[in-house]
Structures are given as structure tokens and as C-alpha cells.
Design an enzyme around this catalytic site. Sequence first.
Site, PDB file in Angstrom:
ATOM      1  N   SER A 226     -13.006 -19.015  -0.390  1.00  0.00           N
ATOM      2  CA  SER A 226     -14.022 -19.898  -0.970  1.00  0.00           C
ATOM      3  C   SER A 226     -13.784 -21.353  -0.542  1.00  0.00           C
ATOM      4  O   SER A 226     -13.854 -21.670   0.644  1.00  0.00           O
ATOM      5  CB  SER A 226     -14.027 -19.729  -2.498  1.00  0.00           C
ATOM      6  OG  SER A 226     -15.162 -20.335  -3.062  1.00  0.00           O
ATOM      7  N   ASP A 249     -14.945 -15.383   2.305  1.00  0.00           N
ATOM      8  CA  ASP A 249     -16.126 -15.854   1.578  1.00  0.00           C
ATOM      9  C   ASP A 249     -16.156 -17.387   1.489  1.00  0.00           C
ATOM     10  O   ASP A 249     -16.246 -17.976   0.404  1.00  0.00           O
ATOM     11  CB  ASP A 249     -16.176 -15.238   0.172  1.00  0.00           C
ATOM     12  CG  ASP A 249     -17.569 -14.706  -0.159  1.00  0.00           C
ATOM     13  OD1 ASP A 249     -18.420 -14.626   0.746  1.00  0.00           O
ATOM     14  OD2 ASP A 249     -17.807 -14.359  -1.329  1.00  0.00           O
ATOM     15  N   HIS A 304     -17.978 -12.325  -5.084  1.00  0.00           N
ATOM     16  CA  HIS A 304     -17.089 -13.419  -4.698  1.00  0.00           C
ATOM     17  C   HIS A 304     -15.654 -13.213  -5.206  1.00  0.00           C
ATOM     18  O   HIS A 304     -14.688 -13.502  -4.503  1.00  0.00           O
ATOM     19  CB  HIS A 304     -17.671 -14.731  -5.221  1.00  0.00           C
ATOM     20  CG  HIS A 304     -17.081 -15.955  -4.593  1.00  0.00           C
ATOM     21  ND1 HIS A 304     -16.988 -16.128  -3.211  1.00  0.00           N
ATOM     22  CD2 HIS A 304     -16.545 -17.090  -5.130  1.00  0.00           C
ATOM     23  CE1 HIS A 304     -16.435 -17.300  -2.947  1.00  0.00           C
ATOM     24  NE2 HIS A 304     -16.144 -17.897  -4.094  1.00  0.00           N
TER      25      HIS A 304
END
Length: 380
Positions: A226, A249, A304
Amino acid sequence: MGGMQSLALPLGKGPHHVGCADVMVGHTQQGLFLRLFYPCLPQAGAERPLWIPRYEYCGGLADFAHCSRRWCAPLLSVAIGSCKVPVSWNGPFKPCSSGYPLIVFSHGLGAFRTLYSSVCSELASWGFAVAALEHRDHSASVTYFCTVEAGREEWIPYQRVPQGQKEFYFRNKQVHQRAEECVRALRLFEDISSGKSVPNVLHQDFDLSMLKDSIDLTKVAVMGHSFGGVTAVLALVKEPGFRCAVALDAWMFPLENTLYPEVPKPVLFINTEKFQTPESVAKMKRLSSRNSQTKIITVLGSVHQSQTDFTFLTGKLVSRIFGARGTLDPYKGLDITSRATLAFLQRHLNLEEEFDQWDKLLEGIGDSVVPEAPFCRSNL
């Protein structure tokens, strides 16, 4: 309420037992804090470390999740405070004359050094030293450093975007600090390898000098999830010692457009099905269009949080708070992520292993994986 949660983290599938130790250097915010996962010698009755290292982190998670710290922190502590990671705490380091390749790992927004123990210990079991940073840019749910004053700790809370400030400018400043911390982590291992004495402020039973001849600093990658994914991309720009990056991600928003042409090395983007936007994927494709070795794949049935340890919690409470589960079996998801990562690292760190058996994953070929990013949400 969901009761006690159990954390069913898997043992690494590689040939090595895995140890871990916490390392803090320096007495200011400019120092470093990381959890090191490494191949270790087997040890009967080895102690296992707590997954949530201290109660303060429960308060930090509550703050990040917009829950009342007063009731949520004790609840989290009861639910997950006793969960342990299946690795050997301060286990005896397994020397390696050829040197283990090094991965510097950057956590996501609101996370900290222990929340990716599943992927970090899996990679360590295949013969890597993995340094999972705890960032001090106010993006961790909470962190701390130890001042020179004996026993005094200074805590650094999570910070939301200040009112009236544009989110891009706030996050961009953070991503630069994070990438610089990744570079400092590499410098730390260079210091250790050169024989420099590096005291661990935490005074643990883990002597950093043991690493001296066992890390191969010509084979270093940077990785993250992330916010940590985009941190890894930026670290490639800042430090030529990083030979490639793996971005789980990645949240591409905080990186300025002018830097995309400057990313000099290949990146593996492993996306989940439910997080990415067309804007974010377009930024990844700016990199893959310039470098044929940069790959983008998507893991089907994943969300996620599937790339964090939260996906391995078996109770409902934390999954409800953190939205941690997709439809894909979490163990299968970890296999795809780690195998694609290992195949990519073999290719770009010139490893003499058999990780190329998973090369097809890099093209998005395999069960529950597709090339590129066909499923984008219209907005986050």
C-alpha cells in the site's frame, strides 16, 4: 463481540527455520526501528514473539480505525494481544558464507513492523534477511524511540491529514521520509558488514555483529504494501543499491508525476482485486511501458488487507473492524504473493535458486491470478 481471536499464521515453507529480532538504532526520531526476520538454527522450546508487541499498539490501531481508544484498545488487547508469530524470538542466526540477499520492507498506512509477519517470515524461510521497518513519519498507527535518558520512550502517534492541507502534499512529504528510512536501513546493514559496531538500543539478546559476513549487499531489494508499495518504488529512485522493488497493492497517489521517468529498475506490482483505481493502475503502466521487466499482476478473490496478517485472524471481531478477508483462501493468497516475489527476485538479484519454477506467475498465468489489473474500482 466475537470473543478471542486466533492468529493462524503459517510456518514458512522454505528450507530454513526463521528467527526474528527487534532492532532500534539511534536515540532520536532520525534513528531506525525494524523487526529483522532471518534464517536461524533450530532451537528446542524457542520462545515465540507476540504479534502485537505492546498494548500501546492496540490503542494506535483503535485510533487508526476511528474507534474509541477507551473501549476498543482493551477489546483488541483481549482479542489479539496474546497472538504469537511462529518464529524463534532472538533465535540463533544461521551463518551463511555466500551471504543472504536482503529485503527492506515498508508497511502500509496505520500498520507497523509486525503486521506483515506472514510474508516476511515466508521469504526468510527461503534464505532472505528481511528488515521490516516501522516508519516514523506519523503513518504507523503508533511507534516510539528511546531517548538517551535511560528508559525514557518518546511515542509518535498516527497523524491524519491536517484540516485545510491538501492530502497529496502531506502524503508526498511522508513518502519521501519513508523512502529515506529504507535507504538508511540499507546503510545500517552496510555499516554492520564493514565491521562497524552498531549498538541495538533495545539491548536484546541479538548481536548485530553476527550478520557481518552473512548478508550479500550486492543483492538487495525493497518491498512494501500500500503506502509501503509506493515507498518501495520511490526508494529505487533514491538508492542505486536497491536492484528491484516488489509493490503489494501499491497506493500510487503520493508520488509526484515528475519522478516516474526516473524509476531506473524493475518493479513487480502484485495487486488485489478490490483496491486499485484506474488512476493508480495508469501510473503503474507508466512504469511497465518504459521497462519490459516491470510486471503487473492481480490476485483474484483478494482485498487490500489480504496481503497483511489480518487475513489470518480466525475470529470475526477484527475482520469486521479491518475488512480483512476476501473470498480467496488466505494461505493460497500468501503462496501466490511469495512465489511471484521469489521468481521476480531470482531474476533481478541473479539468485542461483529454483524460484524460476514460478516464473509464469509474473505473466499473470496461474490459478487465481491474472495479468495487469482488469478490475478497478472507480474510486477509493
